[in-house]
Design a protein around this motif. Structure first.
Motif, PDB file in Angstrom:
ATOM      1  N   THR A 550       0.888  -1.133  -0.109  1.00 49.34           N
ATOM      2  CA  THR A 550       0.034   0.029   0.032  1.00 49.34           C
ATOM      3  C   THR A 550       0.932   1.278  -0.146  1.00 49.34           C
ATOM      4  O   THR A 550       0.348   2.357  -0.097  1.00 49.34           O
ATOM      5  CB  THR A 550      -0.930  -0.146   1.246  1.00 49.34           C
ATOM      6  OG1 THR A 550      -0.169   0.122   2.417  1.00 49.34           O
ATOM      7  CG2 THR A 550      -1.869  -1.304   1.131  1.00 49.34           C
ATOM      8  N   TYR A 551       2.192   0.873   0.260  1.00 49.09           N
ATOM      9  CA  TYR A 551       3.094   2.214   0.427  1.00 49.09           C
ATOM     10  C   TYR A 551       3.973   2.283  -0.898  1.00 49.09           C
ATOM     11  O   TYR A 551       4.289   1.274  -1.568  1.00 49.09           O
ATOM     12  CB  TYR A 551       4.022   2.192   1.659  1.00 49.09           C
ATOM     13  CG  TYR A 551       3.385   2.414   2.889  1.00 49.09           C
ATOM     14  CD1 TYR A 551       2.759   3.770   3.079  1.00 49.09           C
ATOM     15  CD2 TYR A 551       2.715   1.217   3.717  1.00 49.09           C
ATOM     16  CE1 TYR A 551       2.182   4.057   4.404  1.00 49.09           C
ATOM     17  CE2 TYR A 551       1.831   1.644   4.840  1.00 49.09           C
ATOM     18  CZ  TYR A 551       1.883   2.904   5.274  1.00 49.09           C
ATOM     19  OH  TYR A 551       1.121   3.219   6.278  1.00 49.09           O
ATOM     20  N   ILE A 552       4.494   3.595  -1.290  1.00 46.73           N
ATOM     21  CA  ILE A 552       5.415   3.715  -2.404  1.00 46.73           C
ATOM     22  C   ILE A 552       6.422   4.675  -2.053  1.00 46.73           C
ATOM     23  O   ILE A 552       6.204   5.327  -0.776  1.00 46.73           O
ATOM     24  CB  ILE A 552       4.584   4.113  -3.568  1.00 46.73           C
ATOM     25  CG1 ILE A 552       3.931   5.429  -3.417  1.00 46.73           C
ATOM     26  CG2 ILE A 552       3.687   3.143  -4.026  1.00 46.73           C
ATOM     27  CD1 ILE A 552       3.426   6.291  -4.894  1.00 46.73           C
ATOM     28  N   ARG A 571      -0.951  11.008  -1.493  1.00 49.51           N
ATOM     29  CA  ARG A 571      -1.311  10.105  -1.915  1.00 49.51           C
ATOM     30  C   ARG A 571      -1.451  10.072  -3.512  1.00 49.51           C
ATOM     31  O   ARG A 571      -1.655  11.261  -4.038  1.00 49.51           O
ATOM     32  CB  ARG A 571      -2.790   9.601  -1.505  1.00 49.51           C
ATOM     33  CG  ARG A 571      -2.852   9.125   0.000  1.00 49.51           C
ATOM     34  CD  ARG A 571      -4.093   8.639   0.464  1.00 49.51           C
ATOM     35  NE  ARG A 571      -4.002   8.107   1.751  1.00 49.51           N
ATOM     36  CZ  ARG A 571      -3.846   6.730   1.847  1.00 49.51           C
ATOM     37  NH1 ARG A 571      -3.907   6.159   0.590  1.00 49.51           N
ATOM     38  NH2 ARG A 571      -3.974   6.423   3.079  1.00 49.51           N
ATOM     39  N   GLY A 573      -2.378   7.606  -7.241  1.00 53.83           N
ATOM     40  CA  GLY A 573      -3.005   6.284  -7.773  1.00 53.83           C
ATOM     41  C   GLY A 573      -3.616   6.380  -9.338  1.00 53.83           C
ATOM     42  O   GLY A 573      -3.843   7.809  -9.695  1.00 53.83           O
ATOM     43  N   TYR A 582      -1.932   4.889  -3.561  1.00 60.64           N
ATOM     44  CA  TYR A 582      -0.528   4.612  -2.829  1.00 60.64           C
ATOM     45  C   TYR A 582      -0.697   5.731  -1.697  1.00 60.64           C
ATOM     46  O   TYR A 582      -0.703   6.844  -2.251  1.00 60.64           O
ATOM     47  CB  TYR A 582       0.151   4.220  -3.527  1.00 60.64           C
ATOM     48  CG  TYR A 582       0.068   3.161  -4.624  1.00 60.64           C
ATOM     49  CD1 TYR A 582       0.220   1.703  -3.930  1.00 60.64           C
ATOM     50  CD2 TYR A 582      -0.300   3.116  -5.950  1.00 60.64           C
ATOM     51  CE1 TYR A 582       0.093   0.786  -4.902  1.00 60.64           C
ATOM     52  CE2 TYR A 582      -0.509   2.161  -6.802  1.00 60.64           C
ATOM     53  CZ  TYR A 582      -0.430   0.760  -6.296  1.00 60.64           C
ATOM     54  OH  TYR A 582      -0.463  -0.434  -6.949  1.00 60.64           O
ATOM     55  N   TYR A 607       7.674   0.650  -6.151  1.00 57.80           N
ATOM     56  CA  TYR A 607       6.411   0.068  -5.643  1.00 57.80           C
ATOM     57  C   TYR A 607       6.957  -1.418  -4.854  1.00 57.80           C
ATOM     58  O   TYR A 607       7.889  -2.144  -5.291  1.00 57.80           O
ATOM     59  CB  TYR A 607       5.547  -0.572  -6.465  1.00 57.80           C
ATOM     60  CG  TYR A 607       4.884   0.607  -7.477  1.00 57.80           C
ATOM     61  CD1 TYR A 607       3.343   0.957  -7.008  1.00 57.80           C
ATOM     62  CD2 TYR A 607       5.284   1.170  -8.871  1.00 57.80           C
ATOM     63  CE1 TYR A 607       3.100   1.990  -7.814  1.00 57.80           C
ATOM     64  CE2 TYR A 607       4.830   2.070  -9.502  1.00 57.80           C
ATOM     65  CZ  TYR A 607       3.542   2.334  -9.109  1.00 57.80           C
ATOM     66  OH  TYR A 607       2.786   3.330  -9.609  1.00 57.80           O
TER      67      TYR A 607
END
Length: 791
Positions: A550-552, A571, A573, A582, A607
């Motif tokens: 869920t994190y980048i 965020r 996406g 993300y 990612y």
């Protein structure tokens, strides 16, 4: 022409003949080598059947203010071309990682070989010639593979390979065909082929691609058009194909581009072909070849006209006995032809001797084949050019002498057009040589400028290995064992080498995004520790964590583009819903990739996705024995994936390979610039020798009257130094213009200063002084008594 008379004249004037033959031989050899290289480049894909009807699918996509061109395609495109475009005879898809390790189960031996996944239609498009097996049925089994003769001999010796099996980590392949080795100068290079459907199904099963998505570009596509197809009409139909199939969601505009032109003319700007590309380099060296040949011919012309005083009596006698001017012209052209033929014959032998070293320099297997009409007529053409370019002016000039004046031994005019032409040719020679040397230095300095650039990645002690499914699935254990060796500082997985990143896309959204902004963002699939292993730095936040997708991480460029949302906790996406986007966990420093000469940094997202990895990044500890370290690392990797070779690649080596093509150009430029100045000095050597010979008595008298050696050197050399000065006055602005035009192709480039041109000018002048001084010093130190006696 009387051959015996011409040979007698040539052997009677040994110095003149040797200088001319040697100069022409060097010029012809250099020109022929360049033209062999040019023939190879311009003849690319010539051996493909029906090559004029072969095209590659490309697409234009707009990101912000820029239109980018890519030669990639999506999954459904090939099927659509077959179904809806009758003007396309057939198409083939291409993909894969290239080098794959195969294991012979009986011998338990592993072989790493380069190949591709393609459709069976490629057999006829490429013109594969099967020596074993049936190409009509070769791809019918579930997991077939066809291999080259070279690969078959390497793996199976003299045994029949049909029906034998080759094992990889994923499949057991059956050999169903053997094809003749492919020519070197075509766009397709492989030693094995497998059906594209296998790669497509594997990628889809791993979740890497969507076979039915019009927006997932991950393969290449080649088409063969029916003869007479209007390419412009076809491209108009292809342009909006993606929009039609996606109800207007896609922004890719497809087109076809001729494969014959792609290598040389494949430069695109703002979605349009510029009509340029590698052809600029090819034209540059073709021009250099002609320049070197012209310089060699100039030597011949100058040396012939310099000897005109000695041959004046001969011309007078021949005219007195009835020789017409047209006969004399043919006679002197015959002499020129004879010298050219001798030079040409010696050059052929020199070419054969020089080709191995030249091939190593250009990293191409060039061959001289006198049965090849292109090469045979090319050499004959060079010989004719030398005959007429080198011999025409001396022939017309010598044949114009008055028999009365020459028999009375009257001096030929030194102030006529011949003197100015001779001086002009010397100036042309040295101005050209000066420009070539300046250009070579600029190419070298520009390459070094890119190599020494601060990239943002620490290349030292960084080694990469290819991944395997076993290593990916057990990477936590692999990492622990590698760190436990005592040689490894950090290790991680990555989908990209980071020096090159080819996975990118657009359409991402974030809060407060300007709808007119749609950057092309590069994507890296990674595991925790890649930032440390690659020598990157987190300027804010923390690294990725295992099993948390869920994190980048984003680089600073993307953070800046995102504005207030470009922060830890921001965020981004493909959805408008922040809950489905993300979260940015950290911001990474900018680093350069793909193009070492770009000034701007491209946006990147990291990612967490081990399944997409292609590389194992391993940073060695400072000061460790690297041979022992690599041996230990390979042992660890073999424990998890025993069928792979696990060959290491140093990041330094990967980086240096990016400059290989440019370094070759720089080496070629340096080689031929050196030859140009050498041939020019050869002519200057001959001219100064004849000048000193003609002024032998004058020099003797001057020495008797008290002239020193320095006075004589100055006397003989000042006229030539004046010509060198004029050549520099002409050459400096031209060199500045040409090198600036070369540098205009780079945004990250060196700044030209006066010191470069001044340094080359001093170098050229010193070479010229040394050349002239050798003969002048010899004349100045001769016994004046003997000199005065000379008649």
């Amino acid at each position: 022409m009387n051959l015996k008379q011409s040979l007698r004249i040539i052997f009677r004037n040994k110095t003149f003949s040797i200088l001319n033959i040697f100069g022409l031989t060097v010029g012809i050899t250099a020109t022929a080598l360049i033209f062999l290289w040019v023939e190879y480049q311009t003849g690319f894909n010539r051996e493909l059947p029906n090559s004029k009807n072969l095209y590659k699918i490309g697409q234009n996509q707009q990101y912000g203010d820029e239109i980018n061109t890519f030669f990639v395609a999506c999954g459904p495109l090939s099927r659509t071309l077959d179904a809806e475009f009758p003007e396309i005879k057939r198409n083939t898809r291409e993909g894969g990682d290239g080098t794959t390790t195969f294991v012979l189960e009986k011998e338990n031996k592993a072989y790493s070989e380069y190949g591709q996944f393609m459709d069976a239609t490629a057999f006829d498009m490429i013109g594969l010639q099967f020596v074993r097996g049936n190409k009509q049925t070769a791809f019918e089994p579930a997991f077939p593979i066809v291999i080259s003769e070279k690969m078959a001999e390497k793996m199976f010796g003299k045994e029949d390979p049909l029906g034998k099996t080759l094992k990889t980590d994923d499949h057991l392949y059956e050999v169903t065909g053997v094809f003749k080795d492919l020519p070197k100068n075509i766009s397709f290079s492989f030693d094995w082929l497998c059906p594209f459907r296998i790669l497509e199904n594997d990628y889809a099963a791993k979740g890497w691609v969507n076979k039915d998505s019009w927006r997932s570009n991950w393969q290449s596509c080649y088409v063969e058009l029916l003869p007479g197809t209007d390419v412009n009409v076809l491209n108009k139909r292809l342009k909006n194909l993606q929009k039609e199939k996606t109800a207007g969601e896609g922004n890719a505009e497809y087109f076809v581009y001729q494969l014959n032109k792609l290598r040389l003319y494949g430069q695109f700007r703002d979605g349009k072909s510029t009509g340029s590309g590698y052809i600029r380099t090819v034209r540059l060296f073709a021009g250099i070849g002609l320049v070197i040949l012209a310089i060699a011919c100039i030597n011949f012309m100058n040396l012939s006209t310099a000897r005109s005083q000695k041959r004046a009596t001969e011309v007078g006698v021949r005219k007195t006995f009835g020789a017409k001017r047209d006969w004399l012209i043919r006679f002197f052209l015959g002499e020129s032809a004879l010298l050219s033929i001798l030079s040409l014959l010696i050059s052929v032998g020199l070419i054969y001797l020089c080709l191995p070293a030249f091939n190593r320099l250009v990293n191409i297997d060039l061959q001289l084949n006198l049965l090849n009409p292109y090469q045979l007529f090319g050499l004959l053409g060079i010989g004719l050019i030398c005959t007429f370019l080198a011999g025409s002016y001396p022939a017309f000039y010598l044949s114009s002498f008055s028999p009365i004046n020459t028999l009375k031994k009257q001096k030929l005019s030194k102030g006529g057009s011949v003197v100015w032409i001779s001086k002009g040719l010397v100036v042309t020679q040295f101005a050209t040589a000066f420009i070539l040397i300046c250009t070579t230095f600029v190419i070298y300095l520009q390459i070094r400028h890119g190599q020494n650039r601060e990239m943002g990645i620490k290349k030292d002690n960084l080694v990469t290995f290819a991944t395997t499914p076993e290593i990916i699935n057990s990477f936590n254990a692999v990492r622990n064992e590698l760190l436990g060796t005592g040689f490894v500082e950090s290790t991680a997985l990555s989908s990209q080498s980071l020096i090159n990143i080819w996975n990118n896309g657009g359409g991402l959204k974030w809060q407060g995004k300007d709808p007119d902004i749609n950057p092309l963002i590069s994507n890296v699939h990674a595991t925790p520790g890649l930032i440390e292993a690659a020598g990157l730095k987190l300027t804010e936040g923390k690294d990725l964590a295992d099993n948390d997708s869920t994190y980048i991480l984003v680089n600073q460029t993307l953070a800046d583009i995102m504005g207030s949302e470009g922060r830890v906790g921001g965020r981004i996406g493909w959805s408008d819903d922040p809950n489905e986007q993300y979260e940015i966990k950290g911001i990474v420093n900018n680093f350069v990739f793909n193009d070492m000469y770009t000034e701007k940094y491209e946006p990147v997202i990291f990612y967490y996705y081990p399944g997409g990895a292609n590389f194992i990044f391993t940073r060695l500890k400072e000061g460790v024995n690297q041979v022992e370290a690599l041996a230990k690392i390979k042992t660890v990797l073999k424990n998890f994936s025993p069928n792979e070779a696990h060959e290491p690649t140093y990041m330094d080596d990967r980086f240096e390979r990016m400059f290989a093509g440019q370094r070759t150009i720089g080496k070629l430029g340096g080689l031929f610039a050196g030859l140009a100045i050498f041939i020019s000095c050869l002519g200057l050597f001959g001219l100064s020798a004849f000048s000193a010979e003609q002024r032998t008595k004058e020099i003797g008298i001057r020495k008797v009257l008290g002239a020193t050696v320095w006075d004589i050197l100055t006397l003989l050399g000042k006229s030539y130094m004046g010509l060198i000065g004029v050549s520099l006055v002409i050459g400096i602005p031209l060199a500045w213009y040409i090198t600036n035009k070369y540098l205009n192709d780079y945004s990250y480039k060196i700044t030209l200063g006066w010191s470069l041109f001044a340094g080359v000018a001093i170098l050229v002048t010193l070479i010229a002084i040394l050349t002239v001084s050798f003969q002048s010093l010899r004349a100045a130190m001769a016994n004046p008594v003997k000199s005065i006696k000379v008649e």
